[in-house]
Design a protein around this motif. Structure first.
Motif, PDB file in Angstrom:
ATOM      1  N   THR A 223       0.837  -1.197   0.000  1.00 43.14           N
ATOM      2  CA  THR A 223       0.000   0.000   0.000  1.00 43.14           C
ATOM      3  C   THR A 223       0.875   1.251   0.000  1.00 43.14           C
ATOM      4  O   THR A 223       1.742   1.418   0.849  1.00 43.14           O
ATOM      5  CB  THR A 223      -0.917   0.017   1.240  1.00 43.14           C
ATOM      6  N   GLY A 224       0.645   2.097  -0.957  1.00 38.92           N
ATOM      7  CA  GLY A 224       1.433   3.322  -1.063  1.00 38.92           C
ATOM      8  C   GLY A 224       2.567   3.229  -2.067  1.00 38.92           C
ATOM      9  O   GLY A 224       3.191   4.237  -2.392  1.00 38.92           O
ATOM     10  N   ALA A 225       2.852   2.031  -2.570  1.00 41.28           N
ATOM     11  CA  ALA A 225       3.924   1.875  -3.557  1.00 41.28           C
ATOM     12  C   ALA A 225       3.354   2.179  -4.935  1.00 41.28           C
ATOM     13  O   ALA A 225       3.096   1.281  -5.744  1.00 41.28           O
ATOM     14  CB  ALA A 225       4.504   0.464  -3.489  1.00 41.28           C
ATOM     15  N   VAL A 226       3.156   3.464  -5.212  1.00 44.65           N
ATOM     16  CA  VAL A 226       2.509   3.871  -6.460  1.00 44.65           C
ATOM     17  C   VAL A 226       3.461   3.840  -7.643  1.00 44.65           C
ATOM     18  O   VAL A 226       3.037   3.962  -8.791  1.00 44.65           O
ATOM     19  CB  VAL A 226       1.907   5.282  -6.305  1.00 44.65           C
ATOM     20  N   ALA A 227       4.760   3.682  -7.374  1.00 47.64           N
ATOM     21  CA  ALA A 227       5.751   3.609  -8.446  1.00 47.64           C
ATOM     22  C   ALA A 227       6.933   2.785  -7.961  1.00 47.64           C
ATOM     23  O   ALA A 227       7.164   2.646  -6.756  1.00 47.64           O
ATOM     24  CB  ALA A 227       6.215   5.011  -8.851  1.00 47.64           C
ATOM     25  N   ALA A 228       7.664   2.225  -8.920  1.00 48.92           N
ATOM     26  CA  ALA A 228       8.874   1.491  -8.559  1.00 48.92           C
ATOM     27  C   ALA A 228       9.906   2.452  -7.986  1.00 48.92           C
ATOM     28  O   ALA A 228       9.956   3.628  -8.353  1.00 48.92           O
ATOM     29  CB  ALA A 228       9.432   0.772  -9.779  1.00 48.92           C
ATOM     30  N   ARG A 229      10.728   1.943  -7.074  1.00 53.22           N
ATOM     31  CA  ARG A 229      11.723   2.811  -6.417  1.00 53.22           C
ATOM     32  C   ARG A 229      13.018   2.054  -6.198  1.00 53.22           C
ATOM     33  O   ARG A 229      13.009   0.903  -5.759  1.00 53.22           O
ATOM     34  CB  ARG A 229      11.178   3.294  -5.069  1.00 53.22           C
ATOM     35  N   ASP A 230      14.144   2.721  -6.540  1.00 55.45           N
ATOM     36  CA  ASP A 230      15.455   2.136  -6.268  1.00 55.45           C
ATOM     37  C   ASP A 230      15.747   2.206  -4.780  1.00 55.45           C
ATOM     38  O   ASP A 230      15.402   3.188  -4.109  1.00 55.45           O
ATOM     39  CB  ASP A 230      16.551   2.888  -7.030  1.00 55.45           C
ATOM     40  N   GLY A 231      16.411   1.172  -4.271  1.00 55.83           N
ATOM     41  CA  GLY A 231      16.843   1.191  -2.881  1.00 55.83           C
ATOM     42  C   GLY A 231      18.269   1.695  -2.754  1.00 55.83           C
ATOM     43  O   GLY A 231      18.930   2.047  -3.737  1.00 55.83           O
ATOM     44  N   ALA A 232      18.750   1.721  -1.516  1.00 55.32           N
ATOM     45  CA  ALA A 232      20.098   2.227  -1.250  1.00 55.32           C
ATOM     46  C   ALA A 232      21.156   1.381  -1.947  1.00 55.32           C
ATOM     47  O   ALA A 232      22.185   1.904  -2.393  1.00 55.32           O
ATOM     48  CB  ALA A 232      20.352   2.258   0.249  1.00 55.32           C
ATOM     49  N   ALA A 233      20.932   0.062  -2.068  1.00 61.99           N
ATOM     50  CA  ALA A 233      21.924  -0.805  -2.718  1.00 61.99           C
ATOM     51  C   ALA A 233      22.141  -0.390  -4.157  1.00 61.99           C
ATOM     52  O   ALA A 233      23.283  -0.318  -4.630  1.00 61.99           O
ATOM     53  CB  ALA A 233      21.464  -2.264  -2.642  1.00 61.99           C
ATOM     54  N   ARG A 234      21.050  -0.106  -4.882  1.00 60.77           N
ATOM     55  CA  ARG A 234      21.181   0.329  -6.277  1.00 60.77           C
ATOM     56  C   ARG A 234      21.831   1.701  -6.366  1.00 60.77           C
ATOM     57  O   ARG A 234      22.683   1.944  -7.215  1.00 60.77           O
ATOM     58  CB  ARG A 234      19.804   0.331  -6.936  1.00 60.77           C
TER      59      ARG A 234
END
Length: 480
Positions: A223-234
């Motif tokens: 819920t709330g993940a309206v778009a893909a997002r890179d994490g700190a590792a990337r």
């Protein structure tokens, strides 16, 4: 000689003297090059630097003193011995004042030449060793760190040695000792210095969001993940990923982190595709990691995977007189930021700074100095300008100093147990008072949370945690 033969550049225009001197030096085990002019000497120095220059003063083109001046201006690491004729002692003295290491008076014999040259080379070698030791053990600053204590010299040496490697570094130390600063120093010392430095505080992010913060997520993963997002590792690909307060990480995520360390691959939250990155890992904790392992809160295999190069940061109370070096630097920085004219501390204030044990370490010292700068004016910070408990003479850390408490209100004793109802109406729940104070500080500093935290005397991560709790509806978190 136990080392390689020292090379001597001989500058002599009289051929007979040159041949005799060359024979003396060769017999003594030196390698000898010969030029006849001053300009020839300068050209030889540019192509291949010798260990020593045996320099005649009177040359056919330029004076040997001019050659000497060039060598010293260029700070070339060579021994220079000046040769001058008998009766020209004044010129030899002038050469010594200009930076010659020694001089010879012509004519000289083989023994005099060998002793003079050997002594000059030995003195130069010792001087070089002393300078190296000063650079290694006498640094007052290093990649943002301030302090020349022996404890910090050890830290600098480990960072300098470990930085260029790809090894994982496990930083430990009390809260406020500068663990993130150490991670940044390791990054700057590394071959990845031009790559990104990404820091994640595992204690400041709710557990439910931590995996996404590190590895990212795909659209619709939660819920709330309206778009893909890179994490700190990337984001740290090609650089350094710093995981602060690593012991706060929940066990399920520790397993995924271990797999990431072993393979360099990870999967986003909600994703089905393995992604690969090349990031160096530096982690830190203010806890005892072995105790966390023994009590089952931290995976043993993850600990040994991370604990390749340990780096312990000493507490401020263990750093001799570093507190004054740091306080003076902070005073100059904060005075410039706040438009104040402070130039230093009074002797009484410095004595208080040295005596106080600093349980909050450098972070606490930052808060104390900023408090003094913001709330006062003057060329010097006096003892009374330092906030409690630093200026609370006679109080031990953790004890309440009654002199700093607000005065008690008068109680209406019109009857046993009587209370003033009017006064209780304005009382708010403690969590609300705390929230109001934090939000007021954030507003006062235009949304700058680190500066608001410094003014409040707490860490920025505490504010981030509380904001996350408020947003989640947890209004009772007090004093975390």
């Amino acid at each position: 000689m136990t080392r390689r033969a020292a090379r001597v550049l001989m500058v002599e225009d009289t051929l007979s003297i040159a041949r005799m001197t060359e024979a003396f030096l060769t017999q003594a085990g030196y390698e000898v090059d010969h030029v006849e002019t001053g300009r020839g000497c300068l050209a030889a120095l540019e192509s291949d630097l010798p260990d020593a220059v045996l320099l005649d003063v009177r040359l056919p083109d330029i004076s040997g003193l001019e050659v000497l001046a060039h060598i010293r201006r260029a700070e070339l690491p060579v021994v220079v011995i000046v040769a001058t004729a008998y009766g020209s002692i004044g010129m030899a003295v002038e050469a010594m004042q200009a930076g010659a290491d020694d001089f010879l008076v012509k004519p000289f014999n083989a023994d005099r030449l060998k002793v003079t040259l050997a002594n000059a080379l030995e003195r130069f070698s010792l001087k070089t060793q002393v300078q190296t030791l000063k650079e290694d053990f006498g640094r007052a600053t290093f990649h943002g760190f301030i302090g020349s204590s022996l404890a910090m010299q050890s830290v600098y040496r480990i960072v300098q040695a470990a930085g260029p490697t790809g090894a994982t570094v496990f930083v430990t130390g009390e809260s406020g000792t500068g663990k993130e600063l150490a991670a940044e120093a390791l990054h700057r010392q590394s071959k990845r210095a031009n790559g990104p430095f990404v820091a994640i505080n595992c204690g400041a992010i709710p557990h439910g969001l931590m995996e996404s913060e590190i590895f990212g997520h795909v659209k619709g993963a939660f819920t709330g993940a309206v778009a893909a997002r890179d994490g700190a590792a990337r984001r740290a690909d090609g650089g350094t990923l710093f995981l602060d307060e690593i012991c706060e990480m929940e066990p399920a995520l520790q397993t995924k982190l271990l797999r990431f360390l072993q393979t360099g691959t990870y999967m986003r939250v909600g994703g089905e595709v393995l992604e690969k990155v090349d990031a160096r890992i530096v982690c830190a904790t203010n806890r005892d990691p072995l105790k966390e392992v023994e009590e089952g809160r931290f995976r043993e295999d993850l600990y040994y995977r991370l604990h390749v190069i340990p780096l312990h940061l000493p507490a401020l109370r263990e750093r001799d007189g570093d507190v004054l070096e740091i306080a003076r630097s902070l005073l100059a920085r904060f005075s410039a930021q706040e438009g104040k004219a402070f130039e230093g501390f009074t002797p009484e204030a410095e004595d208080l700074l040295l005596r106080y044990p600093w349980p909050g370490n450098v972070r606490q010292l930052q808060n104390v100095v900023l408090n003094a700068v913001v709330l006062n004016d003057g060329p010097l910070v006096a003892a009374e300008m330092l906030p409690p408990p630093v200026n609370s003479r006679g109080s031990l850390p953790g004890q309440v100093n009654r002199a700093t408490l607000p005065p008690l209100r008068a109680v209406d004793n019109g009857g046993a147990g009587a209370r003033s109802e009017a006064g209780t109406e304005a009382i708010k729940p403690l969590w609300q008072v705390e929230r109001d104070a934090i939000e007021a500080a954030i507003t006062a500093f235009d949304g700058n949370i680190p500066r608001a935290a410094a003014a409040l005397g707490i860490s920025a991560s505490t504010i981030y945690r509380k904001k996350a709790a408020w947003e989640a509806g947890e209004t009772e978190a007090v004093g975390a």
